[in-house]
Design a protein around this motif. Structure first.
Motif, PDB file in Angstrom:
ATOM      1  N   GLY A  80       0.905  -0.806  -0.011  1.00  0.00           N
ATOM      2  CA  GLY A  80       0.124   0.003   0.357  1.00  0.00           C
ATOM      3  C   GLY A  80       0.798   1.202  -0.041  1.00  0.00           C
ATOM      4  O   GLY A  80       0.492   1.817   0.008  1.00  0.00           O
ATOM      5  N   ILE A  81       2.197   1.322  -0.030  1.00  0.00           N
ATOM      6  CA  ILE A  81       2.819   2.435  -0.066  1.00  0.00           C
ATOM      7  C   ILE A  81       3.261   3.196  -1.688  1.00  0.00           C
ATOM      8  O   ILE A  81       3.642   2.493  -2.334  1.00  0.00           O
ATOM      9  N   PRO A  82       2.944   3.735  -1.734  1.00  0.00           N
ATOM     10  CA  PRO A  82       3.658   5.237  -2.711  1.00  0.00           C
ATOM     11  C   PRO A  82       4.465   4.859  -3.411  1.00  0.00           C
ATOM     12  O   PRO A  82       5.374   5.783  -2.176  1.00  0.00           O
ATOM     13  N   ILE A  83       5.177   4.626  -4.585  1.00  0.00           N
ATOM     14  CA  ILE A  83       6.003   4.856  -4.582  1.00  0.00           C
ATOM     15  C   ILE A  83       6.734   5.367  -6.024  1.00  0.00           C
ATOM     16  O   ILE A  83       5.736   5.170  -7.519  1.00  0.00           O
ATOM     17  N   ALA A  84       7.239   6.366  -6.700  1.00  0.00           N
ATOM     18  CA  ALA A  84       7.592   5.767  -8.269  1.00  0.00           C
ATOM     19  C   ALA A  84       8.935   5.213  -8.984  1.00  0.00           C
ATOM     20  O   ALA A  84      10.109   5.011  -8.084  1.00  0.00           O
ATOM     21  N   LEU A  85       9.117   5.422 -10.192  1.00  0.00           N
ATOM     22  CA  LEU A  85      10.167   5.036 -10.977  1.00  0.00           C
ATOM     23  C   LEU A  85      10.980   6.774 -11.358  1.00  0.00           C
ATOM     24  O   LEU A  85      10.070   6.885 -12.316  1.00  0.00           O
ATOM     25  N   LYS A  86      12.438   6.070 -11.999  1.00  0.00           N
ATOM     26  CA  LYS A  86      12.671   6.751 -12.881  1.00  0.00           C
ATOM     27  C   LYS A  86      12.414   6.178 -14.013  1.00  0.00           C
ATOM     28  O   LYS A  86      11.941   5.428 -14.082  1.00  0.00           O
ATOM     29  N   ASP A  87      12.370   7.047 -14.728  1.00  0.00           N
ATOM     30  CA  ASP A  87      11.616   6.705 -16.704  1.00  0.00           C
ATOM     31  C   ASP A  87      12.726   6.214 -17.101  1.00  0.00           C
ATOM     32  O   ASP A  87      12.314   6.254 -18.581  1.00  0.00           O
ATOM     33  N   ASN A  88      13.349   5.384 -17.069  1.00  0.00           N
ATOM     34  CA  ASN A  88      14.067   4.747 -17.790  1.00  0.00           C
ATOM     35  C   ASN A  88      14.284   3.157 -16.877  1.00  0.00           C
ATOM     36  O   ASN A  88      14.643   1.943 -17.972  1.00  0.00           O
ATOM     37  N   ILE A  89      13.343   2.894 -16.533  1.00  0.00           N
ATOM     38  CA  ILE A  89      12.577   1.756 -15.875  1.00  0.00           C
ATOM     39  C   ILE A  89      11.179   1.582 -16.342  1.00  0.00           C
ATOM     40  O   ILE A  89      10.074   2.026 -15.704  1.00  0.00           O
ATOM     41  N   ASP A  90      11.468  -0.324 -16.461  1.00  0.00           N
ATOM     42  CA  ASP A  90      10.018  -0.489 -17.047  1.00  0.00           C
ATOM     43  C   ASP A  90       9.141  -0.412 -16.370  1.00  0.00           C
ATOM     44  O   ASP A  90       9.102  -1.365 -15.542  1.00  0.00           O
ATOM     45  N   MET A  91       7.719  -0.076 -16.863  1.00  0.00           N
ATOM     46  CA  MET A  91       6.829  -0.539 -16.341  1.00  0.00           C
ATOM     47  C   MET A  91       5.232  -1.294 -17.161  1.00  0.00           C
ATOM     48  O   MET A  91       5.351  -0.743 -17.789  1.00  0.00           O
ATOM     49  N   ALA A  92       5.256  -2.747 -17.288  1.00  0.00           N
ATOM     50  CA  ALA A  92       4.027  -3.241 -18.001  1.00  0.00           C
ATOM     51  C   ALA A  92       3.114  -2.834 -18.339  1.00  0.00           C
ATOM     52  O   ALA A  92       2.301  -1.524 -17.179  1.00  0.00           O
ATOM     53  N   GLY A  93       3.167  -1.926 -19.941  1.00  0.00           N
ATOM     54  CA  GLY A  93       2.200  -1.279 -20.145  1.00  0.00           C
ATOM     55  C   GLY A  93       2.270   0.169 -20.525  1.00  0.00           C
ATOM     56  O   GLY A  93       1.468   0.787 -20.480  1.00  0.00           O
ATOM     57  N   GLU A  94       3.472   0.624 -19.419  1.00  0.00           N
ATOM     58  CA  GLU A  94       3.690   2.129 -19.253  1.00  0.00           C
ATOM     59  C   GLU A  94       4.282   2.575 -20.009  1.00  0.00           C
ATOM     60  O   GLU A  94       5.749   1.763 -20.215  1.00  0.00           O
ATOM     61  N   ARG A  95       4.754   3.730 -20.817  1.00  0.00           N
ATOM     62  CA  ARG A  95       6.122   4.182 -21.526  1.00  0.00           C
ATOM     63  C   ARG A  95       7.142   4.032 -20.600  1.00  0.00           C
ATOM     64  O   ARG A  95       7.358   4.875 -19.605  1.00  0.00           O
ATOM     65  N   THR A  96       8.072   4.115 -21.223  1.00  0.00           N
ATOM     66  CA  THR A  96       9.662   3.855 -20.771  1.00  0.00           C
ATOM     67  C   THR A  96      10.629   5.190 -21.707  1.00  0.00           C
ATOM     68  O   THR A  96      10.789   4.863 -22.579  1.00  0.00           O
ATOM     69  N   THR A  97      10.477   6.605 -21.812  1.00  0.00           N
ATOM     70  CA  THR A  97      10.794   7.537 -22.601  1.00  0.00           C
ATOM     71  C   THR A  97      12.237   7.115 -22.008  1.00  0.00           C
ATOM     72  O   THR A  97      13.526   7.753 -22.771  1.00  0.00           O
TER      73      THR A  97
END
Length: 476
Positions: A80-97
């Motif tokens: 339940g803890i909100p966390i973010a990813l730097k945008d060079n790390i893949d998350m299925a179904g989302e853009r990695t720019t």
């Protein structure tokens, strides 16, 4: 007696363990906590920390995690803890720019291994953080997704390349963000943002599903408010991975348990002259105060000598230029105009280094690893400032140190390149503020795969100083 009123915003400002307790005591629900995270992201939007926010998806997952908790399925403190990813790390179904125009439409087919680990632990990924294009730079001035702004001061740089991650944690919009570090890209943004951040040993965390900058230098790790929070997140994402043959097979210890061990008997070294040379006065004084605090906690603090450090930045620069240029060779040829001017210039400059230059840089790395192995026979940890200065203004190319103007691009790696070159872990923790109220960071280096020792030193310092509890006005 009924529990006192706890707002989701209050919980968001606390630690991961405090939030985990609040969720289990029903002082706040997972959807309420995620909603508070999304509200904080919206309120701090002018800082440009995020390139994507997954509001609908995050709330859907939050409701599912609350249902699991209600049914007695406890996945651990990250649930339940909100966390973010730097945008060079893949998350299925989302853009990695990777902060680029070239990958603007790149939708990840699968999670990065570390993303999958976070999901299994119940963490809720609320968005992707802004970054320097392709992680090849230290400012997070991004021509494609906008310039990120340090939360501590108007028009101050958040540094990079994980600049958005540092802002996200500093403003308490998330409890942690996963960044990447090649020459200092976790530790430097953590330092200027007044948060904690650890570059693990090379091979401690899988790079599978992470867009590379330089193969032999890259690592991934958490930025979080405290060493304790870093320990909780690192324990989840660390470990061997069949998708990344570079990952270590060594057991991942319980980092949280190690935090609370006393420092009595621990030998803490600082590099005589090097650790206090060519730094701004406020940084030097904060560093000396940190050494004194460690002594008061029972550690033995002593100066040490490590020879042959003069070439460390040059060696890292050569490798951190040649390897990205090899990765980008085809895109540079076919889509050169799609790069930002600064990144294109740096990638083109990488072709100027010869194979001899590259091999000599790697030979120096092997030599320096031996020097550090010898130093770690004398001490259990080595301390330096993380940066020799506090956050410059956005676009500022030089900083004044001891009456001399020094180039920001290379001076920012004066200390962080030590861990990058040797592959040992490096942790940043806040140790004070300068006269303009800008954060100052301490770098803690420990032997390979001894992240727990670095986190222990960071946690024990934070237990008696409290600098990590301060937050910028933008988060108030």
């Amino acid at each position: 007696m009924a529990p006192s009123k706890t707002t989701p915003g209050d919980v968001l400002d606390g630690s991961i363990l405090e939030a985990a307790h609040a969720l289990r005591q029903r002082l706040v629900s997972v959807p309420e906590l995620v909603s508070a995270s999304l509200d904080r992201i919206a309120a701090t939007a002018p800082l440009n920390a995020y390139v994507a926010v997954f509001a609908e998806r995050a709330l859907e997952v939050a409701r599912a995690q609350q249902a699991l908790l209600d049914a007695g399925y406890d996945l651990g403190p990250l649930q339940g803890i909100p966390i973010a990813l730097k945008d060079n790390i893949d998350m299925a179904g989302e853009r990695t720019t990777a902060g680029s125009a070239i990958l603007r439409d790149n939708v990840a087919p699968a999670d990065a291994s570390l993303t999958a680990a976070l999901k299994r632990a119940g963490a809720i990924i609320v968005g992707k953080n802004n970054m320097h294009e392709f992680a090849w730079g230290g400012t997070t001035i991004n021509p494609h997704y906008g310039t990120a702004v340090n939360a501590w001061g108007e028009r101050r740089t958040p540094s990079g390349s994980s600049g958005g991650s540092g802002i996200a944690v500093a403003t308490r919009s998330v409890f942690a963000s996963i960044g990447t570090d090649t020459g200092g890209s976790i530790r430097i943004p953590a330092s200027v943002s007044g948060v904690s951040g650890i570059r693990p040993s090379i091979g401690r965390v899988s790079n599978a599903g992470v867009h590379p900058l330089a193969w032999t230098l890259d690592t991934s790790g958490p930025l979080a408010k405290s060493a304790e929070d870093c320990a909780l997140v690192l324990r989840i994402i660390a470990g061997n991975d069949v998708r990344d043959l570079q990952t270590s097979t060594a057991r991942v210890p319980d980092y949280l348990a190690e935090l609370y061990r006393p420092l009595a008997g621990l030998r803490v070294g600082w590099i005589d002259d090097y650790s206090v040379s060519n730094v701004q006065p406020a940084v030097r004084e904060a560093f000396k105060a940190a050494l004194a605090t460690y002594a008061s906690l029972g550690a033995t603090v002593l100066p040490i000598r490590i020879p042959d450090l003069d070439a460390v930045v040059d060696a890292v620069v050569v490798i951190d230029a040649a390897e990205p240029s090899a990765i980008h060779a085809r895109w540079l040829r076919d889509r050169g105009g799609d790069y930002g001017a600064d990144v294109r210039a740096q990638l083109e400059a990488g072709f100027a280094f010869s194979a001899v230059d590259y091999v000599q840089a790697q030979r120096y790395r092997a030599h320096l690893r031996q020097r550090f192995a010898e130093a770690f026979l004398e001490v259990d940890a080595i301390l330096t400032p993380t940066l020799p200065y506090t956050a410059p203004r956005i676009g500022q190319g030089f900083v004044e140190i001891d009456g001399h103007d020094r180039d920001v691009l290379t001076t920012n790696m004066q200390f962080t390149s030590l861990a990058s070159a040797t592959g040992v872990p490096g942790l940043n923790v806040p140790i004070g503020f300068d006269h303009e109220d800008m954060p100052i960071g301490l770098q803690i280096l420990t032997p390979e795969l001894q992240e727990g020792r670095a986190l222990r030193l960071g946690h024990q310092l934070q237990a008696v100083t409290g600098f990590h509890r301060r937050k910028p006005g933008a988060a108030a």
